[in-house]
Design a protein around this motif. Structure first.
Motif, mmCIF file in Angstrom:
data_model
loop_
_atom_site.group_PDB
_atom_site.id
_atom_site.type_symbol
_atom_site.label_atom_id
_atom_site.label_comp_id
_atom_site.label_asym_id
_atom_site.label_seq_id
_atom_site.Cartn_x
_atom_site.Cartn_y
_atom_site.Cartn_z
ATOM 1 N N HIS A 41 -1.591 -11.929 5.345
ATOM 2 C CA HIS A 41 -2.639 -12.068 4.333
ATOM 3 C C HIS A 41 -4.030 -11.901 4.953
ATOM 4 O O HIS A 41 -4.864 -11.146 4.446
ATOM 5 N N ARG A 42 -4.271 -12.593 6.050
ATOM 6 C CA ARG A 42 -5.608 -12.561 6.660
ATOM 7 C C ARG A 42 -5.918 -11.217 7.309
ATOM 8 O O ARG A 42 -7.061 -10.759 7.277
ATOM 9 N N LEU A 43 -4.909 -10.560 7.876
ATOM 10 C CA LEU A 43 -5.130 -9.210 8.405
ATOM 11 C C LEU A 43 -5.433 -8.236 7.271
ATOM 12 O O LEU A 43 -6.320 -7.379 7.399
ATOM 13 N N LEU A 44 -4.718 -8.369 6.166
ATOM 14 C CA LEU A 44 -4.985 -7.495 5.022
ATOM 15 C C LEU A 44 -6.386 -7.733 4.460
ATOM 16 O O LEU A 44 -7.097 -6.780 4.127
ATOM 17 N N GLU A 45 -6.799 -8.986 4.352
ATOM 18 C CA GLU A 45 -8.166 -9.266 3.892
ATOM 19 C C GLU A 45 -9.187 -8.608 4.816
ATOM 20 O O GLU A 45 -10.158 -7.989 4.347
ATOM 21 N N THR A 46 -8.984 -8.736 6.104
ATOM 22 C CA THR A 46 -9.913 -8.161 7.071
ATOM 23 C C THR A 46 -9.941 -6.646 6.947
ATOM 24 O O THR A 46 -11.016 -6.028 6.952
ATOM 25 N N PHE A 47 -8.779 -6.031 6.822
ATOM 26 C CA PHE A 47 -8.681 -4.584 6.653
ATOM 27 C C PHE A 47 -9.402 -4.130 5.386
ATOM 28 O O PHE A 47 -10.161 -3.154 5.400
ATOM 29 N N LEU A 48 -9.170 -4.818 4.289
ATOM 30 C CA LEU A 48 -9.797 -4.442 3.025
ATOM 31 C C LEU A 48 -11.312 -4.498 3.099
ATOM 32 O O LEU A 48 -12.011 -3.632 2.560
ATOM 33 N N VAL A 49 -11.850 -5.497 3.795
ATOM 34 C CA VAL A 49 -13.306 -5.628 3.921
ATOM 35 C C VAL A 49 -13.863 -4.615 4.913
ATOM 36 O O VAL A 49 -14.804 -3.882 4.603
ATOM 37 N N THR A 50 -13.313 -4.575 6.121
ATOM 38 C CA THR A 50 -13.916 -3.754 7.178
ATOM 39 C C THR A 50 -13.631 -2.267 7.047
ATOM 40 O O THR A 50 -14.453 -1.454 7.446
ATOM 41 N N THR A 51 -12.496 -1.909 6.475
ATOM 42 C CA THR A 51 -12.115 -0.503 6.431
ATOM 43 C C THR A 51 -12.260 0.120 5.051
ATOM 44 O O THR A 51 -12.672 1.269 4.929
#
Length: 178
Positions: A26-36
């Motif tokens: 979940h947290r990796l996906l959130e980070t990916f969605l924001v940064t990428t």
């Protein structure tokens, strides 16, 4: 999982490992969605909820590598390692419990997208330094360094949604650092 009616649920070791793996996804996906992909931090929670169950382990590993193995998500929550280890700031406290001083924001709750949007508009994000002022009638006044705007007044429920680390443990040295 061990279940007894009307008693707390206790996870087995396998259940705990699964839960930590889902938090990591979940947290990796959130980070990916924001940064990428350019999502704002108030939009990512629901999207990550949907994706975490569909993404393969290979995709999660590639996202982790692409992002450089981040240890925090956009809200400041720790991202567990593959082994399930997390690092939390040692001296983080809720802003609601902070005495007047200088702090660095460690985490912001993602429970309320409207609140995240308000915080973002004022620059209240993990890593931001804030000066905590006095409380009056339960409200807390804070100011941000280099910000010419008037100090910001936060309601009690808002101060419970932000965790801060004291300036000394955040590597700052008093007022001169802000």
């Amino acid at each position: 999982m061990e279940y007894r009616p009307y008693k707390p649920v206790n996870l087995t070791a396998a259940g705990r490992d699964y839960a930590v793996a889902m938090v990591r996804r979940h947290r990796l996906l959130e980070t990916f969605l924001v940064t990428t992909l350019g999502y704002s931090w108030d939009q990512v929670h629901d999207e990550a909820d949907r994706l975490e169950h569909a993404a393969s382990q290979t995709l999660i590993e590639r996202i982790d590598a692409l992002l450089g193995h981040p240890d925090r998500d956009p809200h400041g929550d720790p991202i567990p390692t593959v082994e399930g280890h997390t690092h939390r700031p040692a001296h983080a406290i809720r802003l609601a419990d902070a005495a007047p001083d200088i702090y660095r924001i460690a985490r912001v709750s993602d429970a309320d997208p409207a609140r995240l949007n308000r915080f973002s508009g004022h620059g209240l994000r993990p890593g931001q330094t804030v000066r905590v002022g006095e409380r009056e009638a339960g409200e807390l006044t804070i100011s941000l360094p280099g910000n010419d705007q008037a100090p910001l007044v936060l309601a009690p429920e808002e101060t419970k949604a932000i965790w801060v680390s004291p300036a000394a443990s955040a590597g700052l040295r008093g007022p001169a650092s802000i």
